[in-house]
Design an enzyme around this catalytic site. Structure first.
Site, PDB file in Angstrom:
ATOM      1  N   CYS A  90      39.652  37.137  43.247  1.00 21.74           N
ATOM      2  CA  CYS A  90      39.030  35.582  43.121  1.00 21.74           C
ATOM      3  C   CYS A  90      40.300  34.797  43.453  1.00 21.74           C
ATOM      4  CB  CYS A  90      38.819  35.620  41.440  1.00 21.74           C
ATOM      5  SG  CYS A  90      37.950  34.048  40.973  1.00 21.74           S
ATOM      6  N   HIS A 207      34.353  39.944  40.336  1.00 19.99           N
ATOM      7  CA  HIS A 207      35.537  40.797  39.499  1.00 19.99           C
ATOM      8  C   HIS A 207      35.335  42.085  39.187  1.00 19.99           C
ATOM      9  CE1 HIS A 207      37.888  37.159  38.416  1.00 19.99           C
ATOM     10  NE2 HIS A 207      36.938  36.382  38.757  1.00 19.99           N
ATOM     11  N   GLU A 209      37.220  44.138  37.946  1.00 24.09           N
ATOM     12  CA  GLU A 209      38.114  44.691  36.718  1.00 24.09           C
ATOM     13  C   GLU A 209      37.160  44.458  35.553  1.00 24.09           C
ATOM     14  OE1 GLU A 209      38.512  41.924  38.447  1.00 24.09           O
ATOM     15  OE2 GLU A 209      39.248  40.250  37.019  1.00 24.09           O
TER      16      GLU A 209
END
Lengths: 234, 88
Positions: A90, A207, A209
């Protein structure tokens, strides 16, 4: 097998996904990363450096434009050119693009809205250090959280990316079909993530994560960290 | 037709966090090719461009001043300039 890999997570003023990255990395690979403050100017022998999501320097001027000049970036650029794996998620992707480590730029989303939702994206290449635990063509579900994720590059640059097989993730429908309407931000060619020609620097807008443990409602992002571990811990 | 350009800046007395962040970053550049320590007093504002119908530059400018004063800028914290150029 050596004891995992040495990973650093760069923290800029305004980073807000740094701890998510730390947690995901630890949960998926067992690796304890080190946080690296953006003013640090010499880095140890990391195998992996993550530029996390967030709003570095308030996204002033352009997203990633000021972060790109943080002292740590000279070292990140140096290590990246030496082959150290860099993962920009990002805002981290935006910083990599501003730093010239990845081609192209991230424009304001088509439609002008800030987007915060789950999207589908397709693994275009599973033979990279970042995607070897995925299947070729696998469809992943991941959140995007950004106002400026509209990937763009000139015509020649786009063909170079495609010819060089540097497009790693494309936004798609749940069945894996890729149509322009599936790009939530209007990204050229539905590009969600690209890699550099040498294959050690990856940037992506979604994302991983945030979907790396079952408790988060999905594990589709864990493959990125597993892939890196499989390459870096041998 | 007239081309109107309104430039809006925060007043000097108002803290401009964007300008301050940018100035710090420019001064801190350590890249050999890029050292901009000579730069100071960085302020970031915005430019709004429009085309506008009207009969004469004078009356257009007057109207655009009130547009700037009431909508495009907040005179409590910002100052603005208006320029009008004839397109014909």
């Amino acid at each position: 097998m050596k004891n995992g890999m040495k990973a650093g997570i760069v923290v800029f003023p305004g980073s807000n996904c740094d701890r998510d990255c730390y947690r995901a990395l630890k949960a998926v690979t067992g690796v304890e990363a080190r946080f690296v403050w953006h003013r640090e100017s010499s880095l140890e022998d990391f195998d992996l450096i993550i530029l996390p999501g967030g709003f570095s320097f308030g996204d002033y001027l352009r997203t990633g434009a000021i972060a790109r000049f943080s002292p740590v970036m000279n070292e990140v650029i140096r290590l990246g050119k030496r082959g150290v794996r860099l993962l920009g998620i990002c805002n981290g992707f935006q910083i990599l693009a501003e730093a010239g480590l990845l081609p192209g730029a991230l424009l304001r989303n088509q439609g002008l809205l800030f987007i915060c939702k789950d999207i589908y994206m397709k693994v275009e290449r599973s033979n990279t250090d970042f995607t070897n635990k995925y299947e070729q063509g696998q469809v992943l579900r991941m959140p995007v959280i950004h106002g400026e994720g509209n990937y763009t590059i000139d015509e020649a640059g786009y063909h170079e990316l495609v010819d060089g097989e540097q497009v790693i993730f494309r936004y798609c429908a749940s069945d894996g079909s890729v149509n322009p309407s599936d790009a939530p931000n209007g990204a050229m060619g539905n590009i969600a993530g690209i890699i550099n020609r040498e294959g050690n620097i990856l940037g992506l807008m979604p994302h991983p994560e945030k979907v790396s443990e079952p408790i988060m409602g999905g594990e589709d992002g864990a493959g990125v960290f597993r892939s890196l571990l499989s390459v870096l811990s041998v | 037709m007239f081309r109107v350009k309104v430039t809006v800046m925060l007043k000097r007395s108002v803290l401009d966090p964007q300008g301050a962040a940018l100035e710090r970053a420019l001064n801190a550049c350590r890249d050999d090719a890029l050292s901009f320590s000579e730069v100071s007093s960085v302020r970031v504002g915005k430019v709004i461009e429009m085309t506008c119908d009207g009969n004469d530059a004078e009356s257009v400018k007057e109207r655009m001043h009130s547009l700037a004063d009431r909508i495009l800028a907040n005179p409590v914290m910002e100052e603005y300039t208006v320029s009008v150029e004839s397109l014909s």
